[in-house]
Scaffold this motif. Structure first.
Motif, PDB file in Angstrom:
ATOM      1  N   TYR A  25      -6.802  -2.842   3.888  1.00  0.00           N
ATOM      2  CA  TYR A  25      -6.514  -1.678   3.910  1.00  0.00           C
ATOM      3  C   TYR A  25      -7.162  -1.065   4.118  1.00  0.00           C
ATOM      4  N   TYR A  29      -7.877   1.280   8.352  1.00  0.00           N
ATOM      5  CA  TYR A  29      -7.361   3.008   8.200  1.00  0.00           C
ATOM      6  C   TYR A  29      -8.406   3.932   8.731  1.00  0.00           C
ATOM      7  N   ARG A  46       6.160  18.841   5.342  1.00  0.00           N
ATOM      8  CA  ARG A  46       5.865  17.939   4.148  1.00  0.00           C
ATOM      9  C   ARG A  46       6.486  18.390   3.276  1.00  0.00           C
ATOM     10  N   VAL A  69      -3.625   7.488  -7.451  1.00  0.00           N
ATOM     11  CA  VAL A  69      -4.721   6.752  -7.027  1.00  0.00           C
ATOM     12  C   VAL A  69      -4.636   6.168  -5.762  1.00  0.00           C
ATOM     13  N   ALA A  70      -3.733   6.955  -4.887  1.00  0.00           N
ATOM     14  CA  ALA A  70      -4.015   7.047  -3.276  1.00  0.00           C
ATOM     15  C   ALA A  70      -4.289   8.757  -3.057  1.00  0.00           C
ATOM     16  N   THR A  71      -4.549   8.889  -3.045  1.00  0.00           N
ATOM     17  CA  THR A  71      -5.109  10.088  -2.189  1.00  0.00           C
ATOM     18  C   THR A  71      -5.160  10.175  -1.001  1.00  0.00           C
ATOM     19  N   GLY A  72      -5.222   9.088  -0.053  1.00  0.00           N
ATOM     20  CA  GLY A  72      -4.891   9.126   1.163  1.00  0.00           C
ATOM     21  C   GLY A  72      -6.022  10.462   1.762  1.00  0.00           C
ATOM     22  N   ASP A  91      -9.570   6.677  -4.187  1.00  0.00           N
ATOM     23  CA  ASP A  91      -8.827   5.665  -3.036  1.00  0.00           C
ATOM     24  C   ASP A  91      -9.863   4.644  -3.098  1.00  0.00           C
ATOM     25  N   MET A  96     -10.477   8.463   3.957  1.00  0.00           N
ATOM     26  CA  MET A  96     -10.027   8.903   3.912  1.00  0.00           C
ATOM     27  C   MET A  96      -9.987  10.161   1.851  1.00  0.00           C
ATOM     28  N   ALA A 116     -11.873   3.766  -5.711  1.00  0.00           N
ATOM     29  CA  ALA A 116     -11.504   2.538  -6.460  1.00  0.00           C
ATOM     30  C   ALA A 116     -10.691   2.122  -6.103  1.00  0.00           C
ATOM     31  N   TRP A 118      -7.943  -0.097  -6.356  1.00  0.00           N
ATOM     32  CA  TRP A 118      -6.661  -0.504  -7.739  1.00  0.00           C
ATOM     33  C   TRP A 118      -7.132  -1.577  -8.773  1.00  0.00           C
ATOM     34  N   LEU A 135       1.455   7.144  -4.084  1.00  0.00           N
ATOM     35  CA  LEU A 135       2.768   8.000  -3.107  1.00  0.00           C
ATOM     36  C   LEU A 135       2.857   7.171  -1.711  1.00  0.00           C
ATOM     37  N   GLY A 136       3.609   7.907  -1.672  1.00  0.00           N
ATOM     38  CA  GLY A 136       3.168   7.725   0.633  1.00  0.00           C
ATOM     39  C   GLY A 136       3.446   6.738   0.182  1.00  0.00           C
ATOM     40  N   HIS A 141       0.875  -2.194   0.161  1.00  0.00           N
ATOM     41  CA  HIS A 141      -0.259  -2.615   0.734  1.00  0.00           C
ATOM     42  C   HIS A 141      -0.841  -3.946   0.117  1.00  0.00           C
ATOM     43  N   LEU A 142      -0.275  -4.428  -0.630  1.00  0.00           N
ATOM     44  CA  LEU A 142      -0.722  -5.606  -1.659  1.00  0.00           C
ATOM     45  C   LEU A 142       0.018  -6.687  -1.509  1.00  0.00           C
TER      46      LEU A 142
END
Ligand code: SAM
Length: 266
Positions: A25, A29, A46, A69-72, A91, A96, A116, A118, A135-136, A141-142
């Motif tokens: 990942y 990105y 959105r 945890v997935a700020t993007g 993230d 990102m 970080a 996960w 989210l999102g 991705h795992l």
């Protein structure tokens, strides 16, 4: 290869559908993809299509301290900051987080960011949270079950005794079970970004994202089956998992395109 704003091309090697790695990942990105995505997905639009679902859910539970945890690029973190939540934005991709920080700044906030992964979340993120949000369609991705279990256990450990995890996923069951039916194109926020599955099997969903300037980028993701994921959440210790169906794309069908799982620790 490291992820820098200068890197212009994604690299999946000679056999892109053989690339099924959790750590990929960070390379996917790349600068151009992140910026284009953020430019074309109108945050107001959105927010409108998502409504107040997450905000109301968190408020109903009395959550105050939230770990994203997935700020993007920061969409949910910024929405929650606007609503007065205390938010830590994590993230694994530095590009990102820097884009998220700029976006938060433009909205009048100084975002508290932590880089970080996960799988080792609690090494870098400290303290206990009322809620963890992922989210999102990020958990996809795992690529190995071991990584999924490890990540869920890390989310669990970051929660207070009565905390909740909110995690969403694309409805991959439809895609995996549709057999030879024609491919479906998903449109994000109008017609600006088109996403289409290029290859789907039980171990990979490779999507192509096409932008109006003719450029395209890919993401290799693991097609999570809904019941599999719910069971996994229960197995790592969450007591109750409630799943909501959520239409995120403009395409309408009987089955939702996305599921949102709310997993309770107590
Ligand atoms: N939540 C944001 C949104 O909805 O706009 C971003 C979603 S984006 C599809 C997925 C994000 O998850 C990326 O920012 C990526 O860097 C992050 N990510 C994927 N795998 C990760 C991992 N193992 N550890 C930390 N972050 C990860």
């Amino acid at each position: 290869m490291t992820n820098t704003a200068k890197q212009l091309k994604q690299d999946y090697g000679d056999d892109p559908i053989a690339v099924r790695e959790t750590g990929k990942y960070v390379d996917e990105y790349i600068g151009g993809f992140v910026e284009k995505w953020d430019e074309l997905i109108d945050w107001d639009q959105r927010a409108q299509s998502e409504g107040r679902f997450f905000i109301d859910l968190l408020k109903e539970r009395g959550a105050k301290k939230v770990l994203d945890v997935a700020t993007g690029t920061g969409f949910h973190s910024v929405r929650l900051l606007n609503e007065g939540f205390e938010v830590i934005s994590a993230d694994g991709t530095p590009a990102m987080l820097s884009q998220a920080f700029r976006n938060a700044r433009a909205n009048g906030h100084v975002m508290r960011t932590v880089q970080a992964d996960w799988r080792w979340l609690n090494r870098d993120v400290h303290g206990k949270y009322d809620a963890v949000i992922c989210l999102g369609n990020s958990f996809t991705h795992l690529f190995s079950e071991r990584d999924r279990r490890k990540a869920l256990a890390e989310f669990y450990a970051a929660l207070r005794h009565d905390g909740i995890l909110i995690l969403d996923q694309r409805n991959y069951d439809i895609m995996l079970d549709s057999g030879s039916k024609p491919r479906h194109t998903y449109y994000y926020c109008g017609e600006n970004v088109q996403a289409e599955p290029e290859h789907v099997d039980e171990g990979l969903a490779r999507f192509v994202y096409r932008f109006p300037d003719g450029s395209s980028y890919n993401l290799n993701m693991f097609p999570l089956r809904r019941n599999y994921l719910v069971n996994l959440m229960r197995e790592v210790g969450f007591q109750t998992v409630t799943t909501y169906g959520d239409f995120k794309e403009t395409y309408q069908q009987d089955e939702p395109d996305f599921f949102v799982h709310v997993a309770e620790k107590r």
